[in-house]
Structures are given as structure tokens and as C-alpha cells.
Scaffold this motif. Structure first.
Motif, PDB file in Angstrom:
ATOM      1  N   ALA A 235       6.122  -2.705   2.236  1.00 21.46           N
ATOM      2  CA  ALA A 235       5.737  -1.972   3.445  1.00 21.46           C
ATOM      3  C   ALA A 235       4.320  -2.326   3.883  1.00 21.46           C
ATOM      4  CB  ALA A 235       5.847  -0.467   3.206  1.00 21.46           C
ATOM      5  N   PHE A 236       3.538  -2.906   2.983  1.00 22.39           N
ATOM      6  CA  PHE A 236       2.130  -3.180   3.262  1.00 22.39           C
ATOM      7  C   PHE A 236       1.868  -4.632   3.661  1.00 22.39           C
ATOM      8  CE2 PHE A 236       0.037   0.418   0.539  1.00 22.39           C
ATOM      9  CZ  PHE A 236       0.644   1.355   1.356  1.00 22.39           C
ATOM     10  N   LYS A 237       2.897  -5.399   3.936  1.00 21.89           N
ATOM     11  CA  LYS A 237       2.694  -6.813   4.258  1.00 21.89           C
ATOM     12  C   LYS A 237       1.755  -7.051   5.445  1.00 21.89           C
ATOM     13  CE  LYS A 237       6.834  -8.716   2.103  1.00 21.89           C
ATOM     14  NZ  LYS A 237       8.134  -9.421   2.282  1.00 21.89           N
ATOM     15  N   PRO A 238       1.722  -6.156   6.454  1.00 26.17           N
ATOM     16  CA  PRO A 238       0.778  -6.391   7.554  1.00 26.17           C
ATOM     17  C   PRO A 238      -0.667  -6.013   7.219  1.00 26.17           C
ATOM     18  CG  PRO A 238       2.668  -5.051   8.259  1.00 26.17           C
ATOM     19  CD  PRO A 238       2.634  -5.052   6.769  1.00 26.17           C
ATOM     20  N   LEU A 239      -0.904  -5.423   6.034  1.00 27.97           N
ATOM     21  CA  LEU A 239      -2.204  -4.830   5.719  1.00 27.97           C
ATOM     22  C   LEU A 239      -3.092  -5.763   4.898  1.00 27.97           C
ATOM     23  CD1 LEU A 239      -1.062  -1.221   4.723  1.00 27.97           C
ATOM     24  CD2 LEU A 239      -1.403  -2.182   7.011  1.00 27.97           C
ATOM     25  N   VAL A 240      -4.387  -5.450   4.899  1.00 25.13           N
ATOM     26  CA  VAL A 240      -5.368  -6.168   4.080  1.00 25.13           C
ATOM     27  C   VAL A 240      -6.123  -5.147   3.239  1.00 25.13           C
ATOM     28  CG1 VAL A 240      -5.618  -8.045   5.740  1.00 25.13           C
ATOM     29  CG2 VAL A 240      -7.126  -6.048   5.909  1.00 25.13           C
ATOM     30  N   GLU A 241      -6.897  -5.666   2.270  1.00 27.04           N
ATOM     31  CA  GLU A 241      -7.716  -4.813   1.397  1.00 27.04           C
ATOM     32  C   GLU A 241      -6.882  -3.688   0.780  1.00 27.04           C
ATOM     33  OE1 GLU A 241     -11.350  -3.562   3.266  1.00 27.04           O
ATOM     34  OE2 GLU A 241     -11.689  -5.526   4.160  1.00 27.04           O
ATOM     35  N   ILE A 242      -5.707  -4.060   0.283  1.00 29.28           N
ATOM     36  CA  ILE A 242      -4.794  -3.082  -0.310  1.00 29.28           C
ATOM     37  C   ILE A 242      -5.341  -2.591  -1.652  1.00 29.28           C
ATOM     38  CG2 ILE A 242      -2.473  -2.801  -1.273  1.00 29.28           C
ATOM     39  CD1 ILE A 242      -1.560  -4.904   0.830  1.00 29.28           C
TER      40      ILE A 242
ATOM     41  N   GLY B  73       9.192  11.118 -12.745  1.00 33.64           N
ATOM     42  CA  GLY B  73       8.719  11.503 -11.420  1.00 33.64           C
ATOM     43  C   GLY B  73       7.337  11.008 -11.057  1.00 33.64           C
ATOM     44  N   ASP B  74       6.784  10.070 -11.852  1.00 36.78           N
ATOM     45  CA  ASP B  74       5.476   9.510 -11.524  1.00 36.78           C
ATOM     46  C   ASP B  74       5.556   8.669 -10.255  1.00 36.78           C
ATOM     47  OD1 ASP B  74       4.799  10.579 -13.962  1.00 36.78           O
ATOM     48  OD2 ASP B  74       4.011   8.709 -14.814  1.00 36.78           O
ATOM     49  N   THR B  75       4.444   8.608  -9.536  1.00 41.45           N
ATOM     50  CA  THR B  75       4.325   7.709  -8.385  1.00 41.45           C
ATOM     51  C   THR B  75       2.933   7.092  -8.398  1.00 41.45           C
ATOM     52  OG1 THR B  75       3.463   9.415  -6.881  1.00 41.45           O
ATOM     53  CG2 THR B  75       5.864   9.145  -6.977  1.00 41.45           C
ATOM     54  N   MET B  76       2.749   6.129  -7.514  1.00 42.29           N
ATOM     55  CA  MET B  76       1.432   5.546  -7.298  1.00 42.29           C
ATOM     56  C   MET B  76       1.040   5.775  -5.850  1.00 42.29           C
ATOM     57  SD  MET B  76       0.165   1.585  -7.585  1.00 42.29           S
ATOM     58  CE  MET B  76       0.139   1.591  -9.386  1.00 42.29           C
ATOM     59  N   ILE B  77      -0.179   6.213  -5.630  1.00 41.14           N
ATOM     60  CA  ILE B  77      -0.714   6.300  -4.271  1.00 41.14           C
ATOM     61  C   ILE B  77      -1.366   4.968  -3.946  1.00 41.14           C
ATOM     62  CG2 ILE B  77      -2.571   7.316  -2.886  1.00 41.14           C
ATOM     63  CD1 ILE B  77      -1.871  10.006  -4.055  1.00 41.14           C
ATOM     64  N   ALA B  78      -1.018   4.405  -2.806  1.00 45.74           N
ATOM     65  CA  ALA B  78      -1.566   3.115  -2.398  1.00 45.74           C
ATOM     66  C   ALA B  78      -1.916   3.164  -0.917  1.00 45.74           C
ATOM     67  CB  ALA B  78      -0.555   1.997  -2.668  1.00 45.74           C
ATOM     68  N   PHE B  79      -2.848   2.324  -0.534  1.00 47.30           N
ATOM     69  CA  PHE B  79      -3.248   2.269   0.867  1.00 47.30           C
ATOM     70  C   PHE B  79      -3.824   0.901   1.185  1.00 47.30           C
ATOM     71  CE2 PHE B  79      -6.867   3.876  -1.536  1.00 47.30           C
ATOM     72  CZ  PHE B  79      -7.943   3.152  -1.039  1.00 47.30           C
ATOM     73  N   GLY B  80      -3.925   0.627   2.459  1.00 50.92           N
ATOM     74  CA  GLY B  80      -4.517  -0.619   2.928  1.00 50.92           C
ATOM     75  C   GLY B  80      -4.962  -0.435   4.363  1.00 50.92           C
ATOM     76  N   TRP B  81      -5.487  -1.507   4.934  1.00 52.13           N
ATOM     77  CA  TRP B  81      -6.047  -1.441   6.279  1.00 52.13           C
ATOM     78  C   TRP B  81      -5.375  -2.459   7.189  1.00 52.13           C
ATOM     79  CZ3 TRP B  81      -9.911   2.063   7.472  1.00 52.13           C
ATOM     80  CH2 TRP B  81     -10.500   2.711   6.388  1.00 52.13           C
ATOM     81  N   ILE B  82      -5.229  -2.098   8.444  1.00 50.82           N
ATOM     82  CA  ILE B  82      -4.860  -3.069   9.455  1.00 50.82           C
ATOM     83  C   ILE B  82      -5.996  -3.107  10.470  1.00 50.82           C
ATOM     84  CG2 ILE B  82      -3.464  -1.390  10.788  1.00 50.82           C
ATOM     85  CD1 ILE B  82      -1.694  -3.950  11.472  1.00 50.82           C
TER      86      ILE B  82
END
Length: 230
Positions: A132-139, A212-221
Motif C-alpha cells: 500500500a506504501f509503494k507511492p510513498l517515501v521515507e517509510i 493480534g499483534d500489528t505494526m504501525i507504519a507510515f510514509g510520506w508523499i
């Protein structure tokens, strides 16, 4: 027309206010993911319509193939696209469905935040979610990168926005410890697990999916890249 063009035309994406979601649509969403690893219930899905602003749905010839709850807001003044509970059916076209749901959200971001860099954040439980983050940078997180204090602070901000208690969020791992309940994550698995970088897979070594663990992730466009979604 190319085969890719044909595939794209076959998937119809609609985004609308959560207040317009019907009981029948909620039941359809629950049915779509009932056999998957994250069988979201109608009750849980109904609650999302109160917690999020937008719902995007992807259909193939009228059949639901994916959906995503999201909102556009400023967090501490920063333009953000936040993706809450979402699911993509395990069909051969699921990468296309995920991409088009993401594109719909980035289009909305462009309309809301023209000429600004935008953060996009969500949570998932396997490395395929990074599709889902393919368009993003600095992930963040990413292999070989030591997160800065500000990046860890962003993880905490997102955890708070996702209604995750501070006691369950490990900010150095960007990991949410499961509480035996159903996590409201982006439910997706890639069609090509063999192509995932082993170093990216290793980021999930401590993520207990069964628990039920998850990872929070983010990036920038960046603003100039966001223009592609006009």
C-alpha cells in the motif's frame, strides 16, 4: 487497450461519507472477509462508520473486492491520510484492488491538501502490507534505518489516533501488542510473497499475528508526486 488497462477498468472504486453506509453494505463487507484471517464482524464494521469519515469500496463487475475506512486530517498541523480498518479479498487481482484503493485516498488528499507534503499511516500484520506504501517515501519502519525520536513520536501519535493504549504500543519496534480482540488493521496479503525482501520480512519477526499483534507504519508523499492523482 493493454491488459493492464482492461484490469483497471474492471475495478470500480467509490469513496463516500461513512454516514451513507447501509446495513446491507456492512453485511457485504463482513461476508467478503468472513473466510480470511481477519473476519471483521458487522458490529465491528458498524463501529468504524462512527470512528472514520470516509469509506472506499472496490468492486469487480459489481462484486465487492475490497474496502477501506479512512480520514483526512491534520495531526499537529501535518496533513495526514489515516487508514483504519480495511480488507482486500484474496483474489488474483488483489494487488490491483489495493493500489486503486490507495490511489483513491491519495486523490482525496490532493483535493484536501494541495501543494503540501502528506503523511499516510496505517497498521498491518505482515510485510505484504507495505504494498500500500509503494507511492510513498521515507517509510518508517524500514530495514537498516534507526528511527529518530521524531519518527518514534509519530508512531505514538498514530497509535493514539488508532485508539491504542500506550501500554500496548512499543514505540521502538512500532509494534502493537494484541489484546485478544480483533485488530482494526489493513487486512491484506501479497500475491507474490516470494518477492518480499527478507530484511522487510524480518521487521515482523516479533509480530505475533495469531495473538493480534500489528505494526504501525507510515510514509510520506511529496506534493509534486501527489499531483499524479489529480
Amino acid at each position: 487497450m493493454s491488459k493492464e488497462g482492461e484490469r483497471r477498468m474492471a475495478i470500480d472504486v467509490e469513496t463516500k461519507d461513512c454516514t451513507a453506509v447501509t446495513d446491507a453494505e456492512l453485511a457485504e463487507m463482513a461476508d467478503m472477509c468472513a473466510d480470511g484471517p481477519n473476519p471483521f464482524s458487522v458490529g465491528l464494521l458498524s463501529k468504524q462508520t462512527e470512528e472514520w469519515v470516509l469509506i472506499s469500496t472496490a468492486r469487480e463487475n459489481g462484486k465487492l473486492r475490497g474496502f477501506s475506512f479512512s480520514t483526512l486530517e491534520r495531526i499537529g498541523g501535518t496533513p495526514s491520510v489515516l487508514v483504519g480498518l480495511a480488507s482486500v479479498a484474496r483474489t488474483s487481482k488483489r494487488s490491483t484492488v489495493l493500489r486503486q484503493l490507495t490511489e483513491a485516498q491519495l486523490h482525496r488528499a490532493l483535493m484536501a491538501f494541495p501543494d503540501e507534503d502528506v503523511l499516510m499511516g496505517t497498521q498491518f500484520d505482515n510485510a505484504g502490507g507495505f504494498d500500500a506504501f509503494k507511492p510513498l517515501v521515507e517509510i518508517v519502519p524500514r530495514p537498516g534505518h534507526k528511527a529518530s525520536g521524531e519518527e518514534r513520536a509519530w508512531g505514538r501519535r498514530l497509535a493514539k489516533r488508532f485508539s491504542i493504549s500506550a501500554s500496548r504500543y512499543l514505540d521502538r519496534d512500532f509494534r502493537v501488542v494484541g489484546d485478544d480482540g480483533q485488530a482494526c488493521l489493513l487486512d491484506y496479503e501479497t500475491t507474490k510473497p516470494e518477492s518480499i525482501d527478507p530484511d522487510v520480512e524480518a521487521l515482523f519477526d516479533k509480530v505475533d499475528r495469531a495473538g493480534g499483534d500489528t505494526m504501525i507504519a507510515f510514509g510520506w508523499i511529496m506534493a509534486e508526486d501527489l499531483l499524479k492523482y489529480a
